[in-house]
Design a protein around this motif. Structure first.
Motif, short mmCIF file in Angstrom:
data_model
loop_
_atom_site.label_atom_id
_atom_site.label_comp_id
_atom_site.label_asym_id
_atom_site.label_seq_id
_atom_site.Cartn_x
_atom_site.Cartn_y
_atom_site.Cartn_z
N SER A 354 0.84 -1.20 0.00
CA SER A 354 0.00 0.00 0.00
C SER A 354 0.88 1.26 0.00
N PHE A 355 1.93 1.25 0.80
CA PHE A 355 2.84 2.41 0.83
C PHE A 355 3.55 2.56 -0.52
N MET A 356 4.06 1.45 -1.04
CA MET A 356 4.83 1.49 -2.28
C MET A 356 3.98 1.94 -3.48
N ALA A 357 2.72 1.49 -3.51
CA ALA A 357 1.86 1.87 -4.63
C ALA A 357 1.55 3.36 -4.62
N ARG A 358 1.54 3.95 -3.42
CA ARG A 358 1.25 5.38 -3.31
C ARG A 358 2.50 6.24 -3.43
N ASN A 359 3.66 5.60 -3.36
CA ASN A 359 4.93 6.33 -3.44
C ASN A 359 5.84 5.70 -4.48
N PRO A 360 5.49 5.87 -5.75
CA PRO A 360 6.24 5.17 -6.81
C PRO A 360 7.73 5.54 -6.82
#
Ligand code: CA
Length: 362
Positions: A354-360
């Motif tokens: 979830s974090f990674m998808a929002r912070n490419p």
């Protein structure tokens, strides 16, 4: 000690070692040629690609002694009759989606995916470590076949819709190409499910004979051109959270196979399994970008629609379990494993994703 020194001391040269080893290898490596029939057309290079990977590796690992001659859907038998062909020994093995045989017994669905079943990671973990394989092969035994893991598409898309679907009421009367188990769930909500082979979907959607169709995901869907005739692309495909593809083998043929070849075949299946998932993970992102750039409108199914589908699924699970003990046994095993799995996944995996998808990155 260097290898050549060792050989000198023991008096065995390279040629001598090969001569000594040859009889044992020859005994365990007879020349065997099997026919493999798949459910896929060759144009689907993701699914068919997995079959090719498997055949190539089996041949290479056995110095071409064990060969799988591969046939696409329709070449020997239609794509949806792979099980029958393997069961009656027309061919030695197949590569297929077990849920195609849902009509014979709904228990077949577990070999691929069931509605609101696990994602790819948990589905294969259940199969490999959670007792899934043993349960399924016990069930497959009565159809004279056995199985091993040989592919996965990852979570699929919910499909292409000519009009937006916002409420549960919007599903009523909708003619949708969606098969098997998911079709029965949709039916409870008023959808009229249609069984159509891959090649027949586009013309039906174009003419408006059907209002919606599900297939796989961005890469495979784009190949069939659905975006040209239906603008709304929904997710997730809750009926295929992480569908497995299996290698299925005629039980008598499997039992007569030398142990070494059984191992090679299983390893090649594992390899096809990893190859296919990696292929989808490589191909889907650029395809989705292309579809969106071309005007496709992406939507998630609304929470009320997801909840209504889950409720209908649970009702069908209860109804089927009441009359089919095999189904119940496998469902209980899968549900227990999935539920435990998601309790853990929601911590590290989901938190991180979830974090990674929002912070490419990059
Ligand atoms: Ca699908």
């Amino acid at each position: 000690m260097k290898r050549r020194d060792f050989l000198k001391v023991t008096g065995i040269g390279a040629a001598g070692a090969a001569t000594l080893a040859a009889p044992a290898i020859a005994q365990s490596m007879p020349e065997i040629k099997w026919r493999l029939t798949a459910s896929w057309p060759k144009s689907l290079d993701t699914l068919w690609g997995g079959v090719e990977v498997m055949a190539k590796q089996v041949a290479e690992a056995t110095d071409n002694k064990f060969q799988l001659q591969t046939f696409a859907g329709g070449e020997i038998v239609p794509g949806l009759q792979v099980l029958d062909a393997v069961q009656n020994g027309t061919v030695e093995m197949g590569h297929t989606a077990s849920y195609y045989y849902f009509g014979k017994d709904p228990t077949f669905a577990f070999g691929t995916a069931v509605p609101f079943g696990p994602n790819q990671r948990l589905n294969q973990a259940w199969y490999m470590q959670g007792g899934g394989r043993e349960l399924l092969n016990e069930f497959y035994k009565s159809y004279n076949v056995t199985s091993f893991l040989a592919g996965n598409t990852g979570c699929q898309m919910g499909g292409w819709f000519r009009k937006e679907i916002n409420t549960v009421d919007d599903l009523k009367g909708l003619k949708m190409r969606i098969g098997g188990f998911a079709g029965r769930v949709m039916q409870k909500l008023g959808v009229v499910p249609q069984q159509l082979a891959g090649g027949d979907i586009y013309p039906a959607l174009e003419k408006g004979t059907i209002d919606a169709a599900e297939w796989v995901g961005p890469y495979d869907d784009e190949k069939l051109g659905f975006n040209k005739v239906a603008p709304h692309y929904y997710y997730p495909g809750w009926w295929e959270g992480g569908p497995m593809l299996l290698g299925i083998v005629n039980l008598d043929k499997w039992n007569s196979l030398p142990k070494y070849y059984q191992t090679v075949l299983e390893l090649a299946g594992q390899s096809a399994n990893s190859w296919m998932m990696a292929k989808y993970d490589q191909l889907n992102p650029p395809s989705l970008k292309k579809l969106l750039a071309g005007g496709t409108k992406l939507h998630s199914f609304s929470p009320p629609i997801m909840q209504a589908c889950l409720k209908a699924t649970k009702e069908i699970y209860a109804e089927t379990s009441a009359t089919n003990p095999n189904f119940k046994k496998v469902l209980d095993s899968l549900n227990g494993f999935t539920s435990n799995g998601y309790q853990w996944f929601q911590v590290a995996e989901l938190g991180y994703d979830s974090f990674m998808a929002r912070n490419p990155q990059g």
